[in-house]
Enzyme design. Structure first.
Site, PDB file in Angstrom:
ATOM      1  N   GLU A 111     -42.232 -14.791  33.259  1.00 18.01           N
ATOM      2  CA  GLU A 111     -43.040 -15.793  32.572  1.00 18.01           C
ATOM      3  C   GLU A 111     -44.522 -15.641  32.915  1.00 18.01           C
ATOM      4  OE1 GLU A 111     -40.725 -19.768  31.897  1.00 18.01           O
ATOM      5  OE2 GLU A 111     -40.151 -18.986  33.866  1.00 18.01           O
ATOM      6  N   GLU A 131     -32.370 -17.973  34.135  1.00 17.97           N
ATOM      7  CA  GLU A 131     -32.271 -19.429  34.258  1.00 17.97           C
ATOM      8  C   GLU A 131     -30.997 -20.026  33.675  1.00 17.97           C
ATOM      9  OE1 GLU A 131     -36.603 -18.411  34.623  1.00 17.97           O
ATOM     10  OE2 GLU A 131     -34.976 -17.821  33.281  1.00 17.97           O
TER      11      GLU A 131
END
Length: 258
Positions: A111, A131
């Site tokens: 990210e 995630e």
């Protein structure tokens, strides 16, 4: 604990993440340190491009799952908010930011790289958004940046499967701009940063804003933004210097970004 160091190589600022175990991990404290470093580089008139890289096995191994397991909803959302704010700062910074991804880029590491303007990866780099296997989603705006970089189909595949991909696959799908051998990574990032730094800082900042904000809106709004920024460029001393230097067949001497 993961530490941050900053060094300058001419017009290039290099922010390096490191830890004793070689696996850099996000924390609120680290986000605060990185924010202070980026603010310092942004305020330095001599710095025209910024590189973020890591030492050891990881560019950024993400967040500490044991730490995250202990967080309640409010604590978890505060941690997420701090990360979101830092990544958005990178994205909106007027100076260009290059991610030199040296190793594992897991979760928040991927990210963070997506919040940078350009990504150069070591051939040993590994990317993953794990995630969904942990019962969460990429909450540092990974769902939003990945779809803009790769399109919805590939973004959904990588996020929903939590699959790891190597540097060559990341290059093939457009997640990174270039792949180089590990020993050449920082040199390549610095060389690219220097090529950017040789151009007008004002024009580079305008181009970053036009592309970044334009990608977040519809075409007509983006065209209006580009026209506004083009007008600012025409009204700047950078345009006069750049075009004069071209006509006179010399290197342009652009002023610092104000």
């Amino acid at each position: 604990m993961t530490d941050v160091t900053v060094q300058k190589q001419g017009p290039v600022g290099i922010m390096t993440l490191s830890s004793d175990k070689g696996l850099n991990i996000f924390s609120v404290e680290l986000f605060e340190k990185m924010t202070a470093c980026i603010d310092k580089l942004d305020a330095d008139p001599d710095i025209r491009a910024i590189i973020i890289t890591g030492e050891g096995k990881a560019f950024m191994a993400g967040s500490d799952v044991k730490y995250m397991l202990q967080l309640n909803i409010e604590q978890g959302m505060y941690f997420t908010h701090v990360g979101v704010q830092f990544f958005r700062k990178l994205e909106l910074l007027r100076k260009p930011v290059i991610a030199a991804v040296n190793g594992y880029s897991m979760g928040g590491g991927t990210e963070m790289s997506m919040a940078c303007d350009i990504r150069i990866a070591s051939s040993k780099a590994v990317f993953c958004q794990p995630e969904t296997g942990l019962g969460i989603i990429p909450g540092f705006n990974g769902t939003q940046r990945m779809v803009r970089l790769l399109g919805p189909g590939k973004a959904k595949e990588l996020i929903m499967t939590a699959e790891r991909i190597d540097a060559q696959e990341a290059y093939r799908i457009g997640l990174v701009n270039k792949v180089v051998e590990p020993e050449k990574l920082l040199d390549e990032a610095v060389a690219m940063a220097n090529r950017i730094a040789a151009n007008s800082p004002m024009a580079v900042a305008a181009a970053k804003l036009a592309i970044g904000r334009g990608a977040e809106t519809d075409l007509e709004t983006g065209i209006v933004l580009e026209e506004m920024l083009t007008r600012q460029c025409y009204d700047s001393p950078d345009r006069v210097e750049g075009m004069t230097a071209f006509v006179e067949k010399r290197k342009a001497d652009f002023p610092p970004l104000k």
